[in-house]
Design a protein around this motif. Structure first.
Motif, PDB file in Angstrom:
ATOM      1  N   VAL A  64       8.262   1.940  -0.038  1.00 47.62           N
ATOM      2  CA  VAL A  64       7.042   1.460  -0.692  1.00 47.62           C
ATOM      3  C   VAL A  64       6.964   2.073  -2.088  1.00 47.62           C
ATOM      4  O   VAL A  64       7.094   3.287  -2.254  1.00 47.62           O
ATOM      5  N   THR A  65       6.750   1.202  -3.071  1.00 50.22           N
ATOM      6  CA  THR A  65       6.750   1.646  -4.471  1.00 50.22           C
ATOM      7  C   THR A  65       5.397   1.405  -5.131  1.00 50.22           C
ATOM      8  O   THR A  65       4.541   0.689  -4.588  1.00 50.22           O
ATOM      9  N   ALA A  66       5.253   1.935  -6.315  1.00 52.09           N
ATOM     10  CA  ALA A  66       4.046   1.688  -7.110  1.00 52.09           C
ATOM     11  C   ALA A  66       3.896   0.193  -7.391  1.00 52.09           C
ATOM     12  O   ALA A  66       2.777  -0.329  -7.447  1.00 52.09           O
ATOM     13  N   ALA A  67       5.015  -0.501  -7.536  1.00 50.97           N
ATOM     14  CA  ALA A  67       4.964  -1.952  -7.767  1.00 50.97           C
ATOM     15  C   ALA A  67       4.351  -2.673  -6.574  1.00 50.97           C
ATOM     16  O   ALA A  67       3.638  -3.677  -6.747  1.00 50.97           O
ATOM     17  N   ASP A  68       4.610  -2.178  -5.354  1.00 46.40           N
ATOM     18  CA  ASP A  68       4.001  -2.784  -4.169  1.00 46.40           C
ATOM     19  C   ASP A  68       2.484  -2.663  -4.226  1.00 46.40           C
ATOM     20  O   ASP A  68       1.766  -3.616  -3.923  1.00 46.40           O
ATOM     21  N   LEU A  69       2.001  -1.488  -4.600  1.00 43.66           N
ATOM     22  CA  LEU A  69       0.554  -1.293  -4.697  1.00 43.66           C
ATOM     23  C   LEU A  69      -0.034  -2.151  -5.809  1.00 43.66           C
ATOM     24  O   LEU A  69      -1.106  -2.748  -5.650  1.00 43.66           O
ATOM     25  N   ALA A  70       0.672  -2.240  -6.924  1.00 44.72           N
ATOM     26  CA  ALA A  70       0.219  -3.102  -8.026  1.00 44.72           C
ATOM     27  C   ALA A  70       0.157  -4.554  -7.566  1.00 44.72           C
ATOM     28  O   ALA A  70      -0.768  -5.293  -7.935  1.00 44.72           O
TER      29      ALA A  70
END
Length: 195
Positions: free
Chosen positions: A140-146
């Motif tokens: 899970v990455t910051a891009a997923d949260l974005a």
């Protein structure tokens, strides 16, 4: 005639030996649903932990926000519990999801393969990240949260997705550890009219 399996591999204390707040909660749940879910009995042998679990559960699951309805929250539990092979949580929360979504089929579809379930794009994005967190947290990455924010989830909603997945990762593992069987009543909830 078959007998029901025990609610847990661990001791289940008599209800009258539980702290008053747990007894009241158990009585209320049993009165509203007609039975006591086995997870309540299983967790009751550690009252302080049971109270903490239920408090966090309620804080995460018993609210509606613009980005996550109560039904959405239950579908997160169903999808991630299926990924974790947790029969108890899939069956129990599938029942609650059927009731909250007013859809007798959606929870089953999500449990079998959420990618093929008839979900709106927002919920599909939520489940994609939620299941990834459940099975491969480091992916899970910051891009997923974005991406969740791009689907109009608020910062609180994004946190709730991660917190729900995390709480139920604990719940899934405890259900496996204690061998908590689903109550038979869950299988028909949300499928048949309540008597």
């Amino acid at each position: 005639m078959t007998s029901s399996p025990p609610a847990s591999r661990f001791p289940v204390p008599p209800r009258d030996e539980l702290p008053a707040d747990l007894r009241e909660r158990f009585d209320d749940v049993e009165e509203r649903s007609g039975f006591l879910p086995n997870v309540f009995a299983a967790l009751s042998w550690r009252p302080a932990e049971a109270a903490a679990f239920f408090a966090l559960h309620d804080a995460l699951m018993d609210k509606e926000t613009p980005g996550l309805s109560k039904a959405d929250r239950e579908l997160i539990v169903v999808a991630t519990s299926a990924a974790n092979d947790c029969l108890y949580c899939v069956v129990a929360h599938g029942a609650i999801a059927r009731i909250r979504s007013r859809d007798p089929y959606l929870a089953d579809q999500v449990a079998v393969d959420w990618r093929k379930a008839p979900l709106p794009p927002r919920m599909r994005a939520v489940l994609e990240v939620a299941v990834r967190l459940a099975v491969e947290p480091v992916a899970v990455t910051a891009a997923d949260l974005a991406g969740l924010r791009d689907h109009d989830l608020t910062e609180d909603d994004v946190w709730d997705v991660g917190a729900i997945v995390s709480l139920f990762a604990l719940s899934n593992r405890l259900a496996h550890w204690a061998a908590i069987p689903p109550n038979e009543e869950f299988y028909l909830m949300g499928r048949l009219a309540r008597e």
